[in-house]
Design an enzyme around this catalytic site. Structure first.
Site, PDB file in Angstrom:
ATOM      1  N   ASP A 151     -30.762  -1.945  20.016  1.00 19.49           N
ATOM      2  CA  ASP A 151     -31.792  -2.121  18.995  1.00 19.49           C
ATOM      3  C   ASP A 151     -31.179  -2.787  17.772  1.00 19.49           C
ATOM      4  OD1 ASP A 151     -34.003  -1.117  20.271  1.00 19.49           O
ATOM      5  OD2 ASP A 151     -33.600   0.945  19.675  1.00 19.49           O
ATOM      6  N   GLU A 185     -32.205   1.234  -1.402  1.00 20.09           N
ATOM      7  CA  GLU A 185     -32.873  -0.003  -1.787  1.00 20.09           C
ATOM      8  C   GLU A 185     -32.798  -0.211  -3.299  1.00 20.09           C
ATOM      9  OE1 GLU A 185     -34.113   2.298   0.125  1.00 20.09           O
ATOM     10  OE2 GLU A 185     -34.722   1.425   2.038  1.00 20.09           O
ATOM     11  N   THR A 228     -48.562   6.757  -5.047  1.00 10.44           N
ATOM     12  CA  THR A 228     -48.577   5.521  -5.838  1.00 10.44           C
ATOM     13  C   THR A 228     -47.817   4.386  -5.163  1.00 10.44           C
ATOM     14  OG1 THR A 228     -46.573   6.131  -7.065  1.00 10.44           O
ATOM     15  CG2 THR A 228     -48.685   6.883  -7.948  1.00 10.44           C
ATOM     16  N   ASP A 277     -39.338   3.493  23.883  1.00  9.63           N
ATOM     17  CA  ASP A 277     -38.065   3.178  24.546  1.00  9.63           C
ATOM     18  C   ASP A 277     -37.868   3.987  25.825  1.00  9.63           C
ATOM     19  OD1 ASP A 277     -37.164   1.364  22.593  1.00  9.63           O
ATOM     20  OD2 ASP A 277     -36.491   3.004  21.320  1.00  9.63           O
TER      21      ASP A 277
END
Length: 677
Positions: free
Chosen positions: A305, A346, A376, A517
């Site tokens: 993957d 991130e 939100t 999978d």
């Protein structure tokens, strides 16, 4: 998870293994290993011979018979010890899992009184309600009954983006072991007592079937065949000795039989197979059978993957796309402000990218952080004079609309562009003005290209599987260095690909974690399912990775090859050293009656009794010496089959002939120096 002591002979492993060495003397266990069963029967016969001599007051050969009997029993016990030591590491891993279950804590809440108490996750029962806060692990499979939160389920979905879980509807189910990233939720436990996923893992560790592989079955047939041949040969020596007027005792013939049959590999074969499974277990991977580990050694195709295997999993900020009349520096500063309190991977990557562009922002005092929430879907900060926000296009659009503005067409175009490339767009706004878009993309793991080079050197072809479009897949495949890729892959595409390879006679390994999978995992020769994947995936695979690290499939392939190499090398050594023991015993037994055998009496051992005892002692000691090698395995290095064959013949074949000559002669000298016979 607690790692096991790497020392093979550490006390927690050694003492139980010694105990099991005697437990495994039970005939129902011994008969499964025909070679060692023959040795055990021989040991019993020599013991009975000792008792017979004692009762008949015949002490002439008692010393010789006693020493032979002791060393034969030691041979059986050391073979049992090697097998028990290998099994012991699996049992230690089960204890480690149990400790993990005991140490996991859960906060139970009474919904009526709102009283909370902390308990061990192992005591949770179906119907309990637990509170899970930001950063905490969900202690058991369950259903969200109150609240909404983002949850990291990357190993289940195969995608790096967190998912929203909320009470009611189709998004209320949560899996034990996943992590809450935002907000707080109350979960009702749905797992039955003793049937949590961790309980299932413990059961798998303690009860995984160690079925013999085809290769191991073939080797067992060979060993049985050699044992029968030598048994017949030794039996015929008795009438031959009578014909030659040579006295050969039953004890001597038993010792000769034990030395000639392949006792070395017979004593270590089970340990080698179990050690292969336990070697992957040391990497927190459960192999459902030895067949899976051995199959890994013959893999031709490796399917991986993309997300979490080839890429880091969490998408990272790589570029800023400012709106017209907005500079990159202005967008970077606003992004830095909006990410100031964002501690997610991130968010940290956005700050890093802004710093690399030398963007500078000083957070004013009395600024109010705006944390990300599932409702939100954006975060930011309110300073005394400005408001900064970053989030999905929909959430920022709603934000600026509420302030009387709207997103520019350029923002919408960049969002579309990034989405088509397989990336994640985050829109940044300063007050009612949208400044631009942050491009979050999959980042290839450092060093992954070198690992694929290593796999390629084994003769294995690597194929990346992803649901991304072909453009994104091609870029990542090129950067990672895989041989090929399958883009926009659906479950049936993976299955068809594996079937096509197997029709060509190729062995296929695959990693997977999602329900989609499962068919491919079941079809693959080596199916590595993730611990935190879906139940369907775990049941379909023949290996389960407790750490949910798909890159381990590369290590598993190396372990499989190591198992095959170790078994082949020790088999070569075992058969080769039987040749030396033959030259040690046969000439000594019949030299007096057949002087022409003197040409074969290379070792010039002191006497027939000394020759036999020396060979029996060496036979037992060599098993002890080889136990660490059988358990650790011979280090794997990529090489051709012909090169490996030459290496085995030179090192283990020639070594298997030379070492016994030296060892038996040295033991003979010691025996006679101390007058042991």
């Amino acid at each position: 998870m607690t790692k096991l002591n790497s020392n093979l002979f550490s006390t927690p492993l050694l003492l139980p293994a010694i105990k099991q060495s005697f437990v495994k003397l039970h005939p129902k266990i011994l008969y499964k290993n025909p070679v060692m069963f023959v040795v055990a029967v021989g040991s019993l016969i020599t013991t009975l011979s000792i008792l017979s001599d004692l009762f008949s007051n015949n002490y002439e050969n008692l010393n010789f018979t006693l020493q032979i009997s002791i060393w034969l029993w030691f041979t059986v016990l050391f073979a049992n010890f090697a097998e028990a030591l290998a099994e012991g590491r699996g049992k230690a891993q089960a204890e480690s899992l149990k400790k993990t279950r005991r140490d996991t804590q859960a906060s139970i809440i009474d919904l009526k009184t709102k009283i909370m108490r902390t308990v061990s996750a192992s005591t949770l029962v179906k119907g309990d309600h637990v509170v899970v806060n930001v950063g905490e692990v969900i202690p058991s499979d369950g259903t969200v009954v109150e609240g909404m939160a983002t949850v990291d389920e990357s190993a289940i979905t195969g995608e790096s983006a967190p998912v929203i879980r909320e009470c009611g509807g189709d998004r209320s189910a949560v899996t034990g072991g996943t992590t809450v990233l935002s907000d707080k939720i109350i979960v009702m436990v749905t797992a039955e007592p003793g049937k949590s996923f961790l309980d299932k893992m413990i059961s798998l560790v303690e009860g995984a079937e160690r079925k013999k592989t085809p290769n191991e079955i073939a080797l067992h047939i060979l060993l049985c065949g050699l044992t029968i041949i030598f048994l017949l040969a030794v039996v015929t020596l008795k009438p031959f000795a009578l014909f030659q007027n040579t006295s050969v005792s039953i004890v001597s013939l038993i010792a000769l039989l034990v030395c000639l049959i392949p006792t070395t590999i017979g004593g270590l074969l089970s340990a080698i197979g179990i050690a292969g499974m336990d070697r992957v277990l040391q990497r927190n991977v459960i192999a459902m059978s030895g067949r899976a580990v051995e199959a890994a050694g013959d893999v031709d195709i490796l399917l991986l993957d993309k997300t979490g295997t080839i890429t880091v999993g969490n998408r990272m900020a790589t570029e800023f796309f400012p709106c017209p009349n907005v500079t990159v520096d202005e967008l970077a500063k606003a992004s830095l402000a909006a990410s100031w309190f964002d501690q997610t991977p991130e968010g940290r990557s956005i700050i890093k990218l802004a710093n690399e562009l030398h963007a500078y922002f000083q957070l004013p005092a009395n600024s109010i952080p705006i944390p990300f929430t599932a409702e939100t879907r954006m975060s930011g900060v309110d300073t005394p004079s400005e408001s900064f926000r970053k989030g999905s296009m929909e959430s920022i659009s709603s934000w600026v609309n509420s302030l009387g503005s709207k997103l520019p067409e350029e923002v919408l175009a960049n969002v579309t562009k990034i989405s088509k490339l397989g990336g994640t767009p985050l829109v940044v706004a300063k007050g009612s003005k949208a400044l631009g878009v942050i491009y979050l993309k999959d980042v290839v793991k450092p060093g992954i290209s070198a690992r694929f080079e290593r796999i390629r050197a084994m003769g294995i072809r690597t194929i990346m599987i992803t649901g991304d479009n072909k453009l994104t897949a091609a870029a990542i495949a090129s950067e990672a260095g895989v041989d090929d890729f399958l883009a926009e892959a659906k479950p049936e595409d993976k299955l068809d690909l594996i079937k096509s390879f197997k029709k060509e006679g190729l062995m296929v390994a695959m990693t997977g974690d999602g329900t989609n999978d499962a068919p491919a995992l079941a079809q693959a020769d080596v199916g590595l399912a993730m611990n935190t994947g879906t139940q369907a995936a775990r049941e379909a695979g023949n290996m389960i990775d407790l750490d949910s690290d798909p890159t381990k499939v590369i290590e598993i392939v190396e372990i499989g090859k190591q198992l095959l190499i170790t078994r082949g090398a020790l088999t070569t050594f075992s058969i080769a050293n039987d040749v030396a023991k033959y030259f040690a015993i046969i000439p000594s037994l019949f030299l007096a009656s057949i002087p022409s055998l003197g040409i074969f009496n290379i070792m010039h051992l002191a006497s027939p009794e000394s020759a036999i005892l020396s060979a029996v002692i060496f036979n037992a000691i060599i098993i002890i010496i080889l136990i660490p090698l059988a358990l650790k395995g011979i280090k794997y290095r990529p090489r051709s089959a012909m090169s490996l064959l030459r290496y085995n013949l030179v090192v283990f074949g020639l070594g298997g002939v030379i070492v016994p000559f030296i060892g038996i002669k040295m033991i003979d000298l010691i025996i006679n120096a101390f007058n042991l016979i």
